[in-house]
Design a protein around this motif. Structure first.
Motif, PDB file in Angstrom:
ATOM      1  N   HIS A  86       0.846  -1.203   0.000  1.00  0.00           N
ATOM      2  CA  HIS A  86       0.000   0.000   0.000  1.00  0.00           C
ATOM      3  C   HIS A  86       0.875   1.244   0.000  1.00  0.00           C
ATOM      4  N   ASN A  87       0.681   2.091  -0.997  1.00  0.00           N
ATOM      5  CA  ASN A  87       1.421   3.350  -1.068  1.00  0.00           C
ATOM      6  C   ASN A  87       0.456   4.471  -1.454  1.00  0.00           C
ATOM      7  N   PHE A  88      -0.297   4.957  -0.468  1.00  0.00           N
ATOM      8  CA  PHE A  88      -1.211   6.095  -0.646  1.00  0.00           C
ATOM      9  C   PHE A  88      -2.347   5.788  -1.635  1.00  0.00           C
ATOM     10  N   ASP A  89      -2.628   4.511  -1.924  1.00  0.00           N
ATOM     11  CA  ASP A  89      -3.567   4.226  -3.016  1.00  0.00           C
ATOM     12  C   ASP A  89      -4.620   3.178  -2.654  1.00  0.00           C
ATOM     13  N   LEU A  90      -5.264   3.366  -1.521  1.00  0.00           N
ATOM     14  CA  LEU A  90      -6.386   2.496  -1.141  1.00  0.00           C
ATOM     15  C   LEU A  90      -7.447   2.508  -2.236  1.00  0.00           C
ATOM     16  N   PRO A  91      -8.071   1.363  -2.539  1.00  0.00           N
ATOM     17  CA  PRO A  91      -9.191   1.382  -3.498  1.00  0.00           C
ATOM     18  C   PRO A  91     -10.261   2.382  -3.076  1.00  0.00           C
ATOM     19  N   GLN A  92     -10.685   3.201  -4.001  1.00  0.00           N
ATOM     20  CA  GLN A  92     -11.687   4.217  -3.699  1.00  0.00           C
ATOM     21  C   GLN A  92     -12.977   3.581  -3.184  1.00  0.00           C
ATOM     22  N   ALA A  93     -13.264   2.372  -3.643  1.00  0.00           N
ATOM     23  CA  ALA A  93     -14.485   1.685  -3.218  1.00  0.00           C
ATOM     24  C   ALA A  93     -14.525   1.499  -1.708  1.00  0.00           C
ATOM     25  N   LEU A  94     -13.392   1.186  -1.093  1.00  0.00           N
ATOM     26  CA  LEU A  94     -13.369   0.978   0.354  1.00  0.00           C
ATOM     27  C   LEU A  94     -13.439   2.295   1.108  1.00  0.00           C
ATOM     28  N   ASP A  95     -12.833   3.334   0.554  1.00  0.00           N
ATOM     29  CA  ASP A  95     -12.932   4.651   1.179  1.00  0.00           C
ATOM     30  C   ASP A  95     -14.374   5.142   1.135  1.00  0.00           C
ATOM     31  N   ASP A  96     -15.048   4.900   0.022  1.00  0.00           N
ATOM     32  CA  ASP A  96     -16.453   5.303  -0.104  1.00  0.00           C
ATOM     33  C   ASP A  96     -17.352   4.510   0.830  1.00  0.00           C
ATOM     34  N   GLU A  97     -17.059   3.236   0.986  1.00  0.00           N
ATOM     35  CA  GLU A  97     -17.944   2.355   1.750  1.00  0.00           C
ATOM     36  C   GLU A  97     -17.881   2.621   3.249  1.00  0.00           C
ATOM     37  N   TYR A  98     -16.677   2.735   3.803  1.00  0.00           N
ATOM     38  CA  TYR A  98     -16.603   2.871   5.266  1.00  0.00           C
ATOM     39  C   TYR A  98     -15.519   3.832   5.753  1.00  0.00           C
ATOM     40  N   GLY A  99     -14.958   4.625   4.840  1.00  0.00           N
ATOM     41  CA  GLY A  99     -13.951   5.595   5.258  1.00  0.00           C
ATOM     42  C   GLY A  99     -12.528   5.090   5.223  1.00  0.00           C
ATOM     43  N   GLY A 100     -12.325   3.888   4.717  1.00  0.00           N
ATOM     44  CA  GLY A 100     -10.975   3.375   4.557  1.00  0.00           C
ATOM     45  C   GLY A 100     -10.230   3.213   5.872  1.00  0.00           C
TER      46      GLY A 100
END
Length: 426
Positions: free
Chosen positions: A155-169
């Motif tokens: 992981h290098n600053f690039d969490l899937p946007q889907a997880l950030d949208d779903e629960y805040g990453g």
């Protein structure tokens, strides 16, 4: 981002680094500050020279073959409004064979790269993308067939946007399960050829930029500390939450590797940290104490839990209830969970005491930082090369944290303008 070209031509111009394992800090020959030229003969015979990239900065093919956006995609498109992003970048996704050829010609021994989670598992969890899997298998095989050792960052600053949208990453404890499952896929699919795994790159910088000032993905922060408008988040608590869940995720993945893969794959799982030399501006006890607070807040924040199972005392005292608490079980799992520490070191900071800020009623994360630091972590200013300062930092890490195995994963200079390869001496 620049116009598309062969990826490694840019890597070598901007990101040429050295890294080597330092279990006992055997430095070999060290150059004085006024020497301007050196060669491989100045280093131990087993010194490993390498270069490093991150997936979003070099792969391109952002919308190809099943890849979905990461928080870095969203950040680049929102902040730069389509003028600078990684949609094409260096086109490493298509030019990896050319890149490896250039690495061989340059004489590199190792290559550190990151895997795009949203390329391998587009929804963050669930089915693996066969085309993403094929790409990373091809890259790893190409490296090994050319005698180049792969070092992989998950992981290098690039969490899937889907997880950030779903629960805040990273601010949610749900990330621990999803990251562990993602790591499991990587260990299973690539671990027969990859020995060195970094779980998360620069969690201290990622949390500060991403959840305090909003200057890096996912651009979360709260007034008055945001550097731009249109942000959401809470600078008071979210940086602490992000690092807490990062440490839990790292230890979970490391524990999984030891239990399921270590016996057969014989690899190592570590984490990378942005470090800096810290010097008091004045020779006073106040500035010396402030310097230690600064170091605790940015380096000890990550290393103290990994070595001793808890956050630095000064952080807990200043942050109070805003910093999460490890359970006894979590503390034991985190302590000793890093097989190595990846050191990222570019410059030093000068610190003066501003302890009055710690008594301010606006006791949020940013005020804690302001109380001890007097520099801009995300500055675009040029940074001079000071290798003797790196030596000081390595000695400090050895003294404070029990002489852990270290890789120098990033070290070099920052320039405001592009330079040509022929201007560098190797």
């Amino acid at each position: 981002m620049m116009e598309p070209k062969t990826c490694s031509s840019i890597i070598l111009a901007l990101n040429l680094i050295t890294f080597f394992l330092l279990p006992n800090f055997a430095f070999g020959t060290l150059l004085s500050a006024d020497e301007s030229y050196y060669s491989r003969d100045d280093f131990p015979h087993d010194f490993i020279f390498g270069s490093a990239t991150t997936a979003y900065q070099v792969e391109g093919a952002a919308n190809e073959d099943g890849r979905t956006p990461s928080i870095w995609d969203t950040f680049a498109h929102d902040v730069f409004e389509g003028t600078e992003n990684g949609d094409v970048a260096c086109d490493g996704y298509h030019k990896y064979k050319e890149d490896v050829k250039l690495m061989v010609e340059t004489g590199l021994d190792a290559y550190r790269f990151s895997i795009s989670w949203s390329r391998l598992i587009p929804n963050g969890r669930g089915p693996v993308n066969p085309q993403g899997l094929e790409y990373y298998n091809n890259l790893i095989n190409e490296l090994i067939s050319n005698g180049i050792q792969p070092h992989v960052t998950l992981h290098n600053f690039d969490l899937p946007q889907a997880l950030d949208d779903e629960y805040g990453g990273w601010v949610s404890s749900k990330i621990v399960r999803d990251f562990t499952n993602y790591a499991d896929v990587c260990f299973r699919e690539f671990g027969d050829r990859v020995l060195y795994w970094t779980t998360i790159n620069e969690p201290n910088v990622f949390a500060t930029g991403g959840y305090d000032t909003g200057s890096t993905p996912p651009r979360r922060c709260s007034p008055p500390f945001c550097i731009s408008t249109g942000n959401k988040g809470n600078s008071t608590i979210e940086p602490y939450l992000a690092v807490h869940n990062i440490l839990l995720s790292h230890s979970s993945a490391a524990r999984l590797y030891k239990r399921k893969y270590k016996e057969n794959q014989h690899g190592f799982v570590g984490i990378s940290i942005f470090t800096f030399g810290c010097h008091p501006i004045r020779n006073t006890e106040q500035d010396k104490v402030a310097c230690q607070r600064a170091y605790d807040h940015m380096v000890g924040w990550i290393l103290e839990p990994l070595v001793r199972g808890d956050y630095p005392v000064s952080m807990k005292r200043n942050a109070g209830s805003r910093i999460p608490v490890f359970t006894s079980r979590e503390s034991e799992q985190i302590k000793g969970s890093a097989d190595f520490i990846g050191v990222i070191h570019y410059y030093n900071i000068n610190v003066t005491d501003n302890s009055d800020a710690l008594n301010n009623h606006m006791r949020d994360f940013n005020m804690d930082i302001a109380a001890v630091l007097n520099f801009d972590l995300f500055s675009n200013e040029e940074i001079a090369v000071t290798p003797w300062k790196l030596v000081e930092e390595l000695k400090k890490l050895k003294l404070l944290y029990g002489n852990p195995p270290l890789f120098i994963y990033e070290n070099g200079l920052s320039l405001s303008e592009m330079i040509e390869l022929h201007q560098l001496h190797y």
